[in-house]
Write a protein that holds these residues in place. Structure first.
Motif, PDB file in Angstrom:
ATOM      1  N   GLN A 132      -7.477  -0.749  -8.264  1.00 10.66           N
ATOM      2  CA  GLN A 132      -7.704  -2.012  -7.569  1.00 10.66           C
ATOM      3  C   GLN A 132      -9.156  -2.173  -7.125  1.00 10.66           C
ATOM      4  OE1 GLN A 132      -4.818  -3.091  -4.467  1.00 10.66           O
ATOM      5  NE2 GLN A 132      -3.497  -1.426  -5.200  1.00 10.66           N
ATOM      6  N   LEU A 133      -9.823  -1.067  -6.820  1.00 10.99           N
ATOM      7  CA  LEU A 133     -11.157  -1.141  -6.235  1.00 10.99           C
ATOM      8  C   LEU A 133     -12.291  -1.137  -7.243  1.00 10.99           C
ATOM      9  CD1 LEU A 133     -10.680   1.412  -3.299  1.00 10.99           C
ATOM     10  CD2 LEU A 133     -10.682  -1.093  -3.142  1.00 10.99           C
ATOM     11  N   VAL A 134     -12.091  -0.454  -8.360  1.00  9.02           N
ATOM     12  CA  VAL A 134     -13.195  -0.179  -9.282  1.00  9.02           C
ATOM     13  C   VAL A 134     -13.284  -1.237 -10.380  1.00  9.02           C
ATOM     14  CG1 VAL A 134     -13.983   1.439 -11.046  1.00  9.02           C
ATOM     15  CG2 VAL A 134     -13.173   2.289  -8.835  1.00  9.02           C
ATOM     16  N   ASP A 135     -14.484  -1.736 -10.598  1.00  9.58           N
ATOM     17  CA  ASP A 135     -14.704  -2.639 -11.726  1.00  9.58           C
ATOM     18  C   ASP A 135     -15.760  -2.032 -12.645  1.00  9.58           C
ATOM     19  OD1 ASP A 135     -17.535  -4.069 -11.235  1.00  9.58           O
ATOM     20  OD2 ASP A 135     -16.522  -3.815  -9.305  1.00  9.58           O
ATOM     21  N   ALA A 136     -15.670  -2.377 -13.922  1.00  5.17           N
ATOM     22  CA  ALA A 136     -16.513  -1.744 -14.931  1.00  5.17           C
ATOM     23  C   ALA A 136     -17.996  -2.052 -14.764  1.00  5.17           C
ATOM     24  CB  ALA A 136     -16.046  -2.160 -16.325  1.00  5.17           C
ATOM     25  N   SER A 137     -18.335  -3.183 -14.185  1.00  3.14           N
ATOM     26  CA  SER A 137     -19.749  -3.535 -14.060  1.00  3.14           C
ATOM     27  C   SER A 137     -20.453  -2.675 -13.009  1.00  3.14           C
ATOM     28  CB  SER A 137     -19.893  -5.020 -13.703  1.00  3.14           C
ATOM     29  OG  SER A 137     -19.256  -5.294 -12.466  1.00  3.14           O
ATOM     30  N   ALA A 162      -5.867   9.612   6.671  1.00  2.00           N
ATOM     31  CA  ALA A 162      -5.531   8.269   6.227  1.00  2.00           C
ATOM     32  C   ALA A 162      -5.920   8.112   4.770  1.00  2.00           C
ATOM     33  CB  ALA A 162      -6.267   7.241   7.084  1.00  2.00           C
ATOM     34  N   GLY A 163      -5.070   7.485   3.993  1.00  2.00           N
ATOM     35  CA  GLY A 163      -5.396   7.287   2.596  1.00  2.00           C
ATOM     36  C   GLY A 163      -4.140   7.177   1.762  1.00  2.00           C
ATOM     37  N   PRO A 164      -4.281   6.954   0.467  1.00  2.00           N
ATOM     38  CA  PRO A 164      -3.124   6.814  -0.411  1.00  2.00           C
ATOM     39  C   PRO A 164      -2.349   8.105  -0.501  1.00  2.00           C
ATOM     40  CG  PRO A 164      -5.134   7.046  -1.692  1.00  2.00           C
ATOM     41  CD  PRO A 164      -5.553   6.906  -0.269  1.00  2.00           C
ATOM     42  N   GLU A 165      -1.064   7.981  -0.699  1.00  2.00           N
ATOM     43  CA  GLU A 165      -0.207   9.156  -0.763  1.00  2.00           C
ATOM     44  C   GLU A 165      -0.115   9.668  -2.197  1.00  2.00           C
ATOM     45  OE1 GLU A 165       4.379  10.555   0.243  1.00  2.00           O
ATOM     46  OE2 GLU A 165       3.640   8.595   0.865  1.00  2.00           O
ATOM     47  N   GLY A 166      -0.526  10.904  -2.404  1.00  2.00           N
ATOM     48  CA  GLY A 166      -0.385  11.539  -3.694  1.00  2.00           C
ATOM     49  C   GLY A 166      -1.335  11.003  -4.746  1.00  2.00           C
ATOM     50  N   LEU A 167      -1.292  11.636  -5.922  1.00  2.00           N
ATOM     51  CA  LEU A 167      -2.181  11.277  -7.016  1.00  2.00           C
ATOM     52  C   LEU A 167      -1.911   9.870  -7.532  1.00  2.00           C
ATOM     53  CD1 LEU A 167      -4.319  11.923  -9.093  1.00  2.00           C
ATOM     54  CD2 LEU A 167      -2.561  13.092 -10.446  1.00  2.00           C
ATOM     55  N   ALA A 168      -0.616   9.504  -7.641  1.00  2.00           N
ATOM     56  CA  ALA A 168      -0.280   8.177  -8.163  1.00  2.00           C
ATOM     57  C   ALA A 168      -0.840   7.084  -7.249  1.00  2.00           C
ATOM     58  CB  ALA A 168       1.230   8.033  -8.292  1.00  2.00           C
ATOM     59  N   GLY A 169      -0.702   7.288  -5.937  1.00  2.00           N
ATOM     60  CA  GLY A 169      -1.227   6.311  -4.992  1.00  2.00           C
ATOM     61  C   GLY A 169      -2.741   6.221  -5.054  1.00  2.00           C
ATOM     62  N   TYR A 170      -3.390   7.372  -5.219  1.00  2.00           N
ATOM     63  CA  TYR A 170      -4.852   7.402  -5.303  1.00  2.00           C
ATOM     64  C   TYR A 170      -5.335   6.675  -6.555  1.00  2.00           C
ATOM     65  CZ  TYR A 170      -9.600   9.329  -5.557  1.00  2.00           C
ATOM     66  OH  TYR A 170     -10.953   9.478  -5.635  1.00  2.00           O
ATOM     67  N   THR A 171      -4.681   6.942  -7.676  1.00  2.00           N
ATOM     68  CA  THR A 171      -5.060   6.302  -8.929  1.00  2.00           C
ATOM     69  C   THR A 171      -4.860   4.784  -8.849  1.00  2.00           C
ATOM     70  OG1 THR A 171      -4.409   8.297 -10.144  1.00  2.00           O
ATOM     71  CG2 THR A 171      -4.671   6.285 -11.425  1.00  2.00           C
ATOM     72  N   GLY A 211     -18.635   4.407 -15.413  1.00  2.00           N
ATOM     73  CA  GLY A 211     -18.089   5.720 -15.756  1.00  2.00           C
ATOM     74  C   GLY A 211     -16.705   5.930 -15.187  1.00  2.00           C
ATOM     75  N   LEU A 212     -16.516   5.559 -13.937  1.00  2.00           N
ATOM     76  CA  LEU A 212     -15.222   5.722 -13.277  1.00  2.00           C
ATOM     77  C   LEU A 212     -14.179   4.793 -13.881  1.00  2.00           C
ATOM     78  CD1 LEU A 212     -13.606   7.107 -11.092  1.00  2.00           C
ATOM     79  CD2 LEU A 212     -14.552   5.505  -9.419  1.00  2.00           C
ATOM     80  N   ALA A 213     -14.591   3.561 -14.183  1.00  2.00           N
ATOM     81  CA  ALA A 213     -13.660   2.608 -14.786  1.00  2.00           C
ATOM     82  C   ALA A 213     -13.177   3.105 -16.142  1.00  2.00           C
ATOM     83  CB  ALA A 213     -14.320   1.238 -14.925  1.00  2.00           C
ATOM     84  N   ALA A 214     -14.094   3.674 -16.926  1.00  2.00           N
ATOM     85  CA  ALA A 214     -13.715   4.200 -18.239  1.00  2.00           C
ATOM     86  C   ALA A 214     -12.749   5.364 -18.099  1.00  2.00           C
ATOM     87  CB  ALA A 214     -14.974   4.635 -19.005  1.00  2.00           C
ATOM     88  N   ALA A 215     -12.975   6.221 -17.105  1.00  2.00           N
ATOM     89  CA  ALA A 215     -12.081   7.361 -16.890  1.00  2.00           C
ATOM     90  C   ALA A 215     -10.688   6.887 -16.490  1.00  2.00           C
ATOM     91  CB  ALA A 215     -12.661   8.281 -15.816  1.00  2.00           C
ATOM     92  N   LEU A 216     -10.633   5.871 -15.630  1.00  2.00           N
ATOM     93  CA  LEU A 216      -9.337   5.328 -15.242  1.00  2.00           C
ATOM     94  C   LEU A 216      -8.628   4.683 -16.428  1.00  2.00           C
ATOM     95  CD1 LEU A 216     -10.360   3.717 -11.837  1.00  2.00           C
ATOM     96  CD2 LEU A 216      -8.619   5.490 -12.124  1.00  2.00           C
TER      97      LEU A 216
END
Length: 248
Positions: free
Chosen positions: A194-199, A180-189, A203-208
């Motif tokens: 939608q889930l990650v916020d910079a606060s 179960a999960g998003p399909e492919g890299l585009a779906g994952y990104t 580090g992850l928010a900056a990478a995105l």
């Protein structure tokens, strides 16, 4: 002198060291035929489709006919892991670094070719002639680099785990792993965005934000794999250099 430990039935069969049980063997049935059919089912349907009964039905024999070759489904999976592995690349005139890079890629590629191996292989220590040949070739090359046998085994295990990890990620992103999960890299990104916020995840928010996920078409493929593999090989090279410095 103590007697030799009795080999488990399936391992003895894989190495040709135990005659087939005479308890009603099916003419023409061999461990090789059984595992070939089981692999065909796993490739088409996943591990869920591999049952002693389904393999027997495909072979046109009774389920009981299989038990002279494999005594359980776990035994069958052990045999399948070995049979699915191709012969490893041979070192030839390659340096240890060139060979281990080739070895790790080849390991990843045959795992990616049989996604069900990603569920079984990490839990099945090499015991068959093919999988042990992979281990042997890596250890042989590393022994020539001046490392102790224990160090060589740890290095080989690390490279093998890296190949499994890379193949798993590649399969997940291409949609070949049934999870179960998003399909492919585009779906994952898109999901991460939608889930990650910079606060909370700076580090992850900056990478995105920078587009690091999927910035190139070969993300989680060759360039990504090569980057991680280079880090591992650099570490091995540094270890070899340290060992040479301490030689008398």
């Amino acid at each position: 002198m103590g007697s030799e430990q009795k080999l488990p039935t399936v391992i003895a069969q894989m190495w040709g060291r135990k005659p087939v049980s005479r308890r009603g063997p099916s003419p023409g049935l061999t461990l090789g035929r059984i595992t070939d059919v089981a692999i065909e089912i796993a490739d088409a349907e996943g591990l869920a489709g591999v049952r002693m009964s389904s393999v027997a039905a495909r072979l046109g024999v009774s389920t009981m006919s299989l038990y002279g070759y494999v005594t359980s489904k776990d035994d069958l999976l052990t045999a399948m892991v070995d049979a699915a592995a191709p012969d490893p690349p041979e070192p030839g005139t390659l340096t240890w670094r060139e060979y281990l890079a080739l070895w790790a890629r080849a390991n990843r590629d045959f795992l990616s070719g049989h996604p069900w191996l990603l569920e079984v292989s990490p839990l099945t220590p090499p015991t068959g002639p093919r999988t042990l040949r992979w281990l042997d070739r890596a250890l042989t090359v590393l022994a020539g680099a001046g490392l102790a046998a224990a160090e060589a085994i740890n290095i080989t295990s690390t490279l093998s785990a890296y190949a499994v990890s890379a193949a798993t990620l590649q399969s997940a992103m291409s949609g070949t792993v049934d999870e179960a999960g998003p399909e492919g890299l585009a779906g994952y990104t898109a999901l991460l965005t939608q889930l990650v916020d910079a606060s909370s995840y700076p580090g992850l928010a900056a990478a995105l934000e920078s587009g690091a996920f999927g910035a190139a078409p070969d993300w989680v493929e060759e360039a990504d794999f090569t980057f991680g593999l280079t880090l591992l090989l650099d570490g091995i090279e540094a270890l070899i250099a340290r060992r040479k410095e301490t030689e008398p």
